[in-house]
Design an enzyme around this catalytic site. Structure first.
Site, PDB file in Angstrom:
ATOM      1  N   LEU A 124       0.839  -1.196   0.000  1.00  0.00           N
ATOM      2  CA  LEU A 124       0.000   0.000   0.000  1.00  0.00           C
ATOM      3  C   LEU A 124       0.878   1.252   0.000  1.00  0.00           C
ATOM      4  O   LEU A 124       0.787   2.098  -0.889  1.00  0.00           O
ATOM      5  CB  LEU A 124      -0.926  -0.028   1.229  1.00  0.00           C
ATOM      6  CG  LEU A 124      -1.827   1.192   1.430  1.00  0.00           C
ATOM      7  CD1 LEU A 124      -2.805   1.349   0.256  1.00  0.00           C
ATOM      8  CD2 LEU A 124      -2.631   1.068   2.742  1.00  0.00           C
ATOM      9  N   ALA A 129       2.939   8.610   0.145  1.00  0.00           N
ATOM     10  CA  ALA A 129       1.652   8.190   0.695  1.00  0.00           C
ATOM     11  C   ALA A 129       1.878   7.257   1.867  1.00  0.00           C
ATOM     12  O   ALA A 129       1.954   6.049   1.721  1.00  0.00           O
ATOM     13  CB  ALA A 129       0.812   7.504  -0.382  1.00  0.00           C
ATOM     14  N   SER A 131       0.906   7.967   6.007  1.00  0.00           N
ATOM     15  CA  SER A 131      -0.355   8.132   6.737  1.00  0.00           C
ATOM     16  C   SER A 131      -1.471   8.557   5.784  1.00  0.00           C
ATOM     17  O   SER A 131      -2.622   8.152   5.915  1.00  0.00           O
ATOM     18  CB  SER A 131      -0.194   9.190   7.829  1.00  0.00           C
ATOM     19  OG  SER A 131       0.716   8.728   8.807  1.00  0.00           O
ATOM     20  N   ILE A 156       7.973  -2.283   1.808  1.00  0.00           N
ATOM     21  CA  ILE A 156       7.066  -3.424   1.785  1.00  0.00           C
ATOM     22  C   ILE A 156       7.685  -4.609   2.531  1.00  0.00           C
ATOM     23  O   ILE A 156       8.760  -5.105   2.172  1.00  0.00           O
ATOM     24  CB  ILE A 156       6.722  -3.823   0.327  1.00  0.00           C
ATOM     25  CG1 ILE A 156       6.104  -2.621  -0.412  1.00  0.00           C
ATOM     26  CG2 ILE A 156       5.788  -5.032   0.307  1.00  0.00           C
ATOM     27  CD1 ILE A 156       4.906  -1.975   0.291  1.00  0.00           C
ATOM     28  N   ASP A 239      -8.023  -3.080   9.401  1.00  0.00           N
ATOM     29  CA  ASP A 239      -8.845  -3.241  10.614  1.00  0.00           C
ATOM     30  C   ASP A 239      -8.695  -4.657  11.172  1.00  0.00           C
ATOM     31  O   ASP A 239      -8.673  -4.877  12.375  1.00  0.00           O
ATOM     32  CB  ASP A 239     -10.329  -3.011  10.295  1.00  0.00           C
ATOM     33  CG  ASP A 239     -10.653  -1.520  10.162  1.00  0.00           C
ATOM     34  OD1 ASP A 239      -9.759  -0.700  10.491  1.00  0.00           O
ATOM     35  OD2 ASP A 239     -11.782  -1.185   9.725  1.00  0.00           O
ATOM     36  N   ARG A 242      -4.783  -5.305  12.452  1.00  0.00           N
ATOM     37  CA  ARG A 242      -4.187  -4.544  13.557  1.00  0.00           C
ATOM     38  C   ARG A 242      -4.069  -5.322  14.867  1.00  0.00           C
ATOM     39  O   ARG A 242      -3.082  -5.158  15.577  1.00  0.00           O
ATOM     40  CB  ARG A 242      -4.934  -3.232  13.784  1.00  0.00           C
ATOM     41  CG  ARG A 242      -4.391  -2.150  12.901  1.00  0.00           C
ATOM     42  CD  ARG A 242      -4.920  -0.781  13.219  1.00  0.00           C
ATOM     43  NE  ARG A 242      -4.699   0.045  12.042  1.00  0.00           N
ATOM     44  CZ  ARG A 242      -5.642   0.431  11.212  1.00  0.00           C
ATOM     45  NH1 ARG A 242      -6.903   0.126  11.450  1.00  0.00           N
ATOM     46  NH2 ARG A 242      -5.341   1.143  10.165  1.00  0.00           N
ATOM     47  N   GLU A 363       1.495   0.031   9.965  1.00  0.00           N
ATOM     48  CA  GLU A 363       0.045  -0.200   9.852  1.00  0.00           C
ATOM     49  C   GLU A 363      -0.734   0.958  10.491  1.00  0.00           C
ATOM     50  O   GLU A 363      -1.711   0.766  11.198  1.00  0.00           O
ATOM     51  CB  GLU A 363      -0.348  -1.566  10.447  1.00  0.00           C
ATOM     52  CG  GLU A 363       0.222  -2.696   9.585  1.00  0.00           C
ATOM     53  CD  GLU A 363      -0.370  -4.047   9.857  1.00  0.00           C
ATOM     54  OE1 GLU A 363      -1.566  -4.129  10.174  1.00  0.00           O
ATOM     55  OE2 GLU A 363       0.378  -5.025   9.734  1.00  0.00           O
ATOM     56  N   THR A 365       0.470   5.002  11.997  1.00  0.00           N
ATOM     57  CA  THR A 365       1.165   5.483  13.194  1.00  0.00           C
ATOM     58  C   THR A 365       0.157   5.605  14.333  1.00  0.00           C
ATOM     59  O   THR A 365      -1.063   5.671  14.102  1.00  0.00           O
ATOM     60  CB  THR A 365       1.780   6.877  12.970  1.00  0.00           C
ATOM     61  OG1 THR A 365       0.691   7.793  12.711  1.00  0.00           O
ATOM     62  CG2 THR A 365       2.753   6.878  11.797  1.00  0.00           C
TER      63      THR A 365
END
Lengths: 384, 260, 399
Positions: A124, A129, A131, A156, A239, A242, A363, A365
């Site tokens: 990602l 890019a 946060s 990555i 989600d 995490r 993942e 901050t």
């Protein structure tokens, strides 16, 4: 504390602990020093079926969920947070397929992942890019039954080592973040290259590299979900993952606390073990309590995810935030208890401290986590 | 290929401690484990199966709780497990033990290769493996550190000696005892552990293996233990201090007679 | 079938038997001892420990056999490439004592090819008789012919006792022979004695990794067979006037056939790896930090004419090959001098070396368990102390 995990989960945790103690601990310092990727350990994890704990049985897994994945990540992180990331990073790269992939995609990729034959990675972040994930620049242009990817993904995890990459790229620039889509790219696809290996403060056994797409052609069938769903896939993935970062933080902190406790019982100053001094006792008590609170929150969040909860951004952000801040504090205190020895590389606690730092950063901050938590709290209040 | 691996459940020596006051073994909380040398035999058996096909049967003689060792063997890749257990076996020395195991192997019948660890960590005799091959009258190679080649008819192996190793060729069926150098045992797998949990090891009694009663247990054992005692514990001696050079000189002087 | 019983009227609940039981099979219930039959091995340790005669061990005595036809003490003498191994001389030394106590002859048994010239060596070390089987098939050790020949000899001449080295050859050979001739065999004895009244060999050996010692007898079977560890017994004194009777045996060819084929004998190249033969061992562990550490140890070992040993952690880290490993999963050694460098002294390591005569331990951690068994302990850095020792010993030994 007894978390009333199932018999199967107990078996999973015990096996992961055995591997961590017998196979990872003896080599953790070596991989930290050399920054090599611990393939021999990945092979052991694969042969032990640990890569499949959260993958449904119909795809060759053991049918567990995020809590099972967290238990493994935590135990491995107790020995080495960097090596554990080879495992957890595969989980992160797999989640988009597991959560949003088509039946064909699942059948094609999940069995190999469950067996540990192929590792995965999630792409990602880009240079501009972090946060602000919405400003990614990597593009995917549709041509016939193909997509052509261009752009560079940065930092990555598992890059170069993994064989299956889930990549978020812009398919329609005009639509902003609704113009992003997620894809599966296999290592070896022409036009896909890897940048140099980053030199890091901690988790040095983990491979972190750029993934570069230069007119990289992939079949249109590798689109995950639909065009425009890229950010939904990414957010849902994060989600769900995490609690895994939280578990990694809990494991790292536990490893450091174990060392500090052991050391305090054997280190003699002023004629007695330093564990008999209240100053040390109170530090140990705080470390243990904070750690247990973080673990409880982590497991509760993982269970919530496994129960099929839809909206869990706030809860998983809380778990990650609390556990990673705790890990930083506990590992710093562990170094303090070992004092001069703690600062030396002869003892592993300075490594735990270096490894802990990343959990506050990646993942999302912890500042971003707080934003997410606050935004959700306010939204919930308004709804009532 | 039908492979039999003989294992023994032993107390974990890491846990064995001596009570400094009574000078006796403290056994509280001592865990039972698979004899460490047998773990190499299990791993080698599973590797032979992976190479040549066939199945691995784990065999143990012991009390009912030795079933746990068999379950662990299954989690490590063994296909079947047999526990030979009977009060009549109590007091067996290595003669009676190897007789009992050989009787069980005769009952299993079809086998190509039997693997054993080189010795057990509690008894340290290294006698049961060769004893089984003697009872069965099959060839043996002890202290095997590498299987170079294996086929239905022959195995070519390296046998560790004090000076190096011998290369020995043996026809099958045969019995091999293995040393640590032969492999690194794998970790159990979750699927193996689940299989082990539901597995039901066969349980055979003295009657089942059609053993001669006079050859079993204490009565079938030529040797008898008459006394058990704790050896004098070695005591720590002198701690030397001073500069490196002084200590080196002093120690050289102390050891002069031993080294000249 | 043998059985063990607690005589409740005699048991005082003193718990001595609980402490004596090596298998944790006894507990107290209502202040009386209770034996858990699932754990009991009928070893009899509790019977000797009980001061009140409250434990009874019964076994089928069977008819007392007439064992009087068995005579003499035999020593199986190991040879490699035609050279008699030093363990054989140690066993002849010990065998002499046993034979004298029993008033019988000490006999050497030797199998090989072209060994006639070696007979004096065995005579001079005290053998009264030598059984020699000389055949090309016996040149190097092979299980089948060696077993067959030793079985035939024992059946024909009926020795009372057979001693053999606890070597890789000895352990493999006599384990098979004992089964074939239905004899009792005790491994790894560290002490042998005679009960003259019963004419029994008292065999004492360590068990549970040396944590307990057991004395074992063979009441009703002959011969009584034992293997003995290297360097435990003293070599027989040399007496060049002593002359043995040599009995050279011949057997039909089929006795010498072997199912296994010895294709090659490979000596590990380079340094003296043979730890069990070494009088001096310099060993290293995790504290050496790597292969370079072992280079430093190698220098000291060279000056001392000793071998290099290692703790398991160093072997697992690939700093040194497994053939150097001392301890539970490696070799058991008992040299005159053992210098442990950077070895913490885990129980598994101690098991393998604690019968060394003198132990020197060098470790930077003063709490390291190795110091509890060391004759001389030095707290300090291996990398300072070992080179200093190399210099000092070099000066002393003029090397």
């Amino acid at each position: 504390m007894d978390y009333l995990i199932t018999e199967q989960q107990t078996m999973i945790r015990d096996l992961a602990r055995k591997i961590a103690d017998e196979k990872i601990k003896p080599v953790a310092a070596h991989y930290d020093e050399t920054e090599e990727f611990a393939w021999p350990i990945m092979k052991i994890l694969a042969d032990s079926d640990l890569f499949g704990v959260y993958i449904p049985e119909k795809y060759g897994g053991l049918g567990g969920g995020i809590l099972d994945m967290c238990l493994v990540t935590e135990e491995l992180s107790r020995a080495c947070g960097g090596i554990a990331l080879g495992y957890a990073g595969t989980g992160l790269g797999t989640l988009p397929i597991l959560l949003h992939g088509s039946e064909e995609q699942k059948q094609k990729y999940l069995p190999d992942i469950a067996k540990g034959k192929r590792l995965a990675a999630f792409c990602l972040t880009e240079a501009e890019a972090g946060s602000d994930a919405g400003s990614i620049k990597t593009t995917a242009r549709k041509e016939g039954d193909k997509y052509i990817l261009n752009g560079t993904k940065q930092w990555i995890t598992n890059a170069g080592e993994a064989e299956i990459y889930t990549v978020v790229a812009i398919t329609d620039k005009a639509k902003g973040i609704r113009g992003a889509s997620a894809f599966i790219v296999e290592k070896g696809t022409p036009g896909m290259e890897f940048g140099k290996k980053e030199k890091k403060m901690g988790i040095r056994a983990s491979a972190t590299r750029e993934v570069i797409f230069n007119n990289c052609e992939i079949p249109a069938a590798n689109l995950i979900s639909k065009e425009g769903m890229g950010f939904i896939v990414a957010l849902k993935t994060l989600d769900t993952s995490r609690p895994g970062v939280a578990a990694q933080a809990v494991g790292i902190a536990q490893g450091a606390l174990d060392c500090a406790l052991e050391y305090s019982r054997t280190r003699v100053q002023f004629g007695q073990p330093i564990s008999s001094f209240q100053a040390i006792q109170h530090m140990l008590a705080d470390m243990g309590t904070q750690l247990e609170a973080a673990r409880a929150l982590t497991y509760a969040t993982a269970r919530m995810s496994d129960s099929g909860a839809k909206a869990m951004s706030k809860d998983s952000a809380m778990a990650k935030l609390f556990a990673s801040d705790m890990a930083m504090k506990v590992t710093t205190d562990a170094v303090q208890i070992l004092a001069g020895y703690g600062y030396m590389r002869d003892y592993p606690v300075e490594k735990y401290m270096r490894d802990a730092k990343i959990t506050q950063i990646y993942e999302g901050t912890n500042q971003i986590q707080r934003n997410v938590i606050a935004a959700n709290m306010i939204k919930e209040k308004i709804k009532k | 290929m039908n492979i039999i691996v003989c294992i023994k459940q032993v107390p974990n020596t890491t846990d064995v401690r001596i009570d400094p006051v009574t000078n006796t073994l403290i056994r509280d909380g001592v865990e039972s484990v698979i004899n460490p040398f047998d773990a190499y035999a299990i791993e080698e058996a599973v590797r032979i199966k992976e190479r040549c096909g066939g199945k691995v049967t784990a065999l143990t003689m012991g009390p009912p709780q030795a079933e746990n060792a068999l379950r662990e063997a299954i989690s490590l890749g063994c296909d079947e497990a047999i526990l030979v257990s009977d009060r009549k076996f109590a007091g067996s020395d290595t003669w009676a033990t190897s007789y009992t195991l050989s009787a069980a192997i005769r009952k299993i019948g079809d086998f190509d290769i039997i693997l054993c660890g080189k010795q057990a960590s509690d008894g340290d005799t290294a006698q049961v493996g060769p004893g089984i091959s003697a009872h069965l009258d099959i060839p043996q190679v002890t202290y095997v550190k590498k299987i170079e080649e294996i086929s239905d008819k022959l195995a070519k192996v390296e046998r560790m000696t004090e000076e190096g190793y011998d290369i020995v060729q043996t026809p099958l069926p045969c019995l091999l005892t293995v040393v640590k150098e032969i492999n690194t045992p794998r970790m159990p797998s979750l699927k193996g552990m689940m299989r082990a949990k539901s597995a039901k090891p066969l349980k055979w009694t003295a009657d089942d293996i059609e053993a001669a009663p006079a050859a079993l247990g204490l009565d079938g054992s030529p040797t008898r233990v008459v006394k058990i005692f704790t050896p004098q514990q070695r005591k720590g001696g002198e701690m030397m201090s001073g500069s490196t050079e002084d200590v080196a000189r002093e120690l050289t002087e102390l050891l002069k007679d031993m080294v000249i | 079938m043998a059985s063990i019983t607690i005589l409740l009227e005699k048991c005082t609940g003193c718990t001595l038997c609980i402490k004596a039981c090596p298998f944790g099979a006894i507990h107290m219930a209502n202040r009386k001892a209770v034996i858990d039959m699932a754990k009991c091995t009928l070893c009899g340790a509790c019977v000797t420990a009980c001061k009140f005669g409250a434990i009874e061990l019964k076994q089928d005595a069977g008819a007392k056999k007439d064992l009087s036809s068995y005579k003499d003490v035999w020593v199986f003498c190991e040879q490699k490439k035609g050279f008699i191994q030093s363990i054989s001389f140690e066993l002849l030394g010990e065998g002499r004592k046993l034979a004298d106590k029993l008033g019988v002859k000490l006999c050497a048994v030797i199998l090989g090819d072209g060994l006639e010239s070696k007979m004096d060596e065995l005579s001079w070390h005290g053998a009264d008789k030598i059984y020699l089987v000389d055949h090309p098939a016996l040149k190097s050790y092979q299980d089948d012919p060696y077993t067959e020949v030793l079985v035939k000899l024992a059946q024909e001449y009926q020795p009372e006792i057979i001693l053999c080295g606890a070597t890789t050859i000895g352990r493999s050979l006599v384990s098979r022979v004992a089964i074939k001739i239905n004899a009792g065999l005790t491994a790894d004895c560290t002490e042998l004695d005679i009960d003259l009244k019963e004419r029994l060999l008292l065999q004492t050996r360590p068990a549970f990794g040396g944590n307990i010692m057991a004395t074992i007898i063979t009441p009703n079977h002959r011969p009584q067979m034992a293997t003995v560890r290297h360097k435990v017994m003293k070599e027989a004194a040399l007496n060049k006037a002593h002359k043995a009777e040599v009995i050279s045996k011949r057997y039909p060819e089929e006795v010498f056939t072997s199912r296994t084929r010895l294709l090659d004998i490979v000596a590990e190249i380079g340094e003296t790896v043979n730890l069990s033969e070494a009088d001096i061992i310099v060993a290293g562990g995790r504290g050496l930090g790597g292969k370079q550490g072992f280079a430093i140890l190698g220098e000291l070992a060279k000056v001392l004419g000793g071998a290099v040993g290692a703790a398991r952690s160093a072997v697992d880290a690939d700093w040194i090959p497994y053939s150097h490993q001392v301890g539970q999963t490696g070799k058991t050694v008992c040299p005159k001098l053992y210098i442990a460098c950077g070895i913490s002294g885990q129980i598994q390591h101690l098991i393998g070396m604690q019968s060394s005569k003198v132990i020197v331990a060098i470790n930077k951690d003063p709490e390291a368990p190795i110091f509890k068994v060391a004759t001389y302990g030095i707290v300090g850095d291996v990398f300072d102390i070992v080179p200093a020792l190399t210099r000092e010993f070099g000066r002393l030994l003029k090397k």
